[in-house]
Write an enzyme that holds these catalytic residues in place. Structure first.
Site, PDB file in Angstrom:
ATOM      1  N   SER A 192     -18.595  10.624 -11.882  1.00  0.00           N
ATOM      2  CA  SER A 192     -18.809  10.765 -10.689  1.00  0.00           C
ATOM      3  C   SER A 192     -19.051   9.743  -9.725  1.00  0.00           C
ATOM      4  O   SER A 192     -18.236   8.706  -9.707  1.00  0.00           O
ATOM      5  CB  SER A 192     -19.793  11.735 -10.841  1.00  0.00           C
ATOM      6  OG  SER A 192     -20.300  12.512  -9.634  1.00  0.00           O
ATOM      7  N   HIS A 242     -18.011  20.047 -13.184  1.00  0.00           N
ATOM      8  CA  HIS A 242     -18.225  18.700 -13.071  1.00  0.00           C
ATOM      9  C   HIS A 242     -18.610  17.900 -14.080  1.00  0.00           C
ATOM     10  O   HIS A 242     -18.883  16.568 -14.159  1.00  0.00           O
ATOM     11  CB  HIS A 242     -19.116  18.548 -11.721  1.00  0.00           C
ATOM     12  CG  HIS A 242     -19.215  17.272 -11.231  1.00  0.00           C
ATOM     13  ND1 HIS A 242     -17.717  16.592 -10.423  1.00  0.00           N
ATOM     14  CD2 HIS A 242     -19.998  16.189 -11.075  1.00  0.00           C
ATOM     15  CE1 HIS A 242     -18.105  15.571  -9.938  1.00  0.00           C
ATOM     16  NE2 HIS A 242     -19.371  15.027 -10.284  1.00  0.00           N
ATOM     17  N   ASP A 272     -13.282  21.912 -10.380  1.00  0.00           N
ATOM     18  CA  ASP A 272     -14.236  21.234 -10.113  1.00  0.00           C
ATOM     19  C   ASP A 272     -14.614  21.273  -8.818  1.00  0.00           C
ATOM     20  O   ASP A 272     -13.732  20.867  -7.905  1.00  0.00           O
ATOM     21  CB  ASP A 272     -14.163  19.684 -10.511  1.00  0.00           C
ATOM     22  CG  ASP A 272     -15.478  18.983 -10.284  1.00  0.00           C
ATOM     23  OD1 ASP A 272     -16.428  19.469  -9.632  1.00  0.00           O
ATOM     24  OD2 ASP A 272     -15.489  17.657 -10.634  1.00  0.00           O
TER      25      ASP A 272
END
Length: 293
Positions: free
Chosen positions: A98, A256, A227
């Site tokens: 991320s 995610h 996602d």
């Protein structure tokens, strides 16, 4: 200057160093399903970012920071470099989840000697707002996945009642996996609400797209099919913008956090990248976009 990394540890053994960095709302415990396999034949360096703990100071209250904007991607990149220098790491395979994916990209531009390969997991160039927002049409037609009012509403909800926001957000982030929700809720709620809000603003209101063209380290962008935060079209955009030879791997899963929800699929991709890195003559990236079921 106080560093933003803590709880540093190294496990495993082998010739390859794998550095893994968690994203927003997570901590190093979210890698637990991957560590036994990765550490069998690799050294693995992992750590927590300071925002992962409730003791992290509220943004702007750190005496070491005098710019009024405590959290920034550049500073995360600088601290990643500082950590790797401190541990004398060179030529590592970097797994950034991320927000840590873009921190790794920025760090690799500054210090390419530290990185042999970047694995960008559920990555976004920190541009979550669709390009047509605010009347600014992007010639690339960039789709970040969110409209600006949705981002503003999320940030307002975090400010009003952080715990309620977490309990509503986490099931979507975990792809509805009932086994992952409790672990993920616990890590989100471990954050100081004020710090969590500041880091979220840095992430969701930012734009690091200009960094992508400067990345020369080989990359594998790993995205999840469903996602909501970083859809596969973002991975395709990143691949187009990178001047290096980047590949895209799509995990046929949801949410995610594939390290929780789809660990075996993710491990398959990681081991393939590591094999290409370790075996002479087999380190060429495979062109195109590949799906792992």
């Amino acid at each position: 200057m106080r560093r933003w990394y803590c709880n540093v540890r190294e496990v495993g053994s082998g010739d390859t160093m794998v550095v893994i960095a968690h994203g927003y709302g997570a901590n190093q415990g979210l890698w637990d399903k991957l560590l036994p396999s990765l550490s069998q034949t690799n050294k693995v360096l992992l750590f927590d970012w300071d925002f992962a703990t409730s003791s992290a100071a509220a943004a702007g209250n750190d005496d070491d920071d005098d710019d009024g904007q405590r959290y920034s991607f550049v500073r995360f990149a600088e601290d990643l470099i500082a950590l790797m220098d401190e541990r004398e790491v060179r030529g590592a395979v970097m797994v950034g989840h991320s927000m840590s994916a873009m921190a790794a990209c920025i760090a690799s531009v500054t210090r390419p000697d530290l990185f042999a390969h970047l694995i960008l997991l559920c990555a976004s160039p920190s541009r979550y707002i669709n390009s047509e927002q605010d009347g600014q049409e992007d010639e690339e037609g960039y789709v970040g996945g969110f409209e600006r009012p949705s981002i503003d509403g999320m940030l307002d909800a975090m400010s009003l009642d952080f715990e309620a926001w977490v309990r509503g957000f986490v099931p979507n982030a975990a792809g509805g996996d009932p086994n992952s929700v409790p672990h993920l809720e616990k890590s989100f709620l471990a954050m100081n609400p004020g710090v969590a809000h500041e880091v979220a603003k840095m992430i969701f209101l930012g734009d690091q797209r200009e960094v992508l063209h400067a990345v020369t380290t080989p990359c594998t962008v790993v995205q999840v099919m469903a996602d909501f935060a970083a859809p596969p079209c973002v991975a395709e955009y990143m691949k187009r913008r990178m001047t290096n030879k980047a590949s895209v791997e799509i995990i046929d899963s949801v949410g995610h956090f594939p390290q929780l929800v789809a660990p075996q699929q993710l491990l398959h991709i990681l081991h393939n990248v590591l094999r290409r890195h370790q075996e002479p003559g087999s380190d060429e990236e495979q062109e195109g976009i590949h799906v792992t079921a």
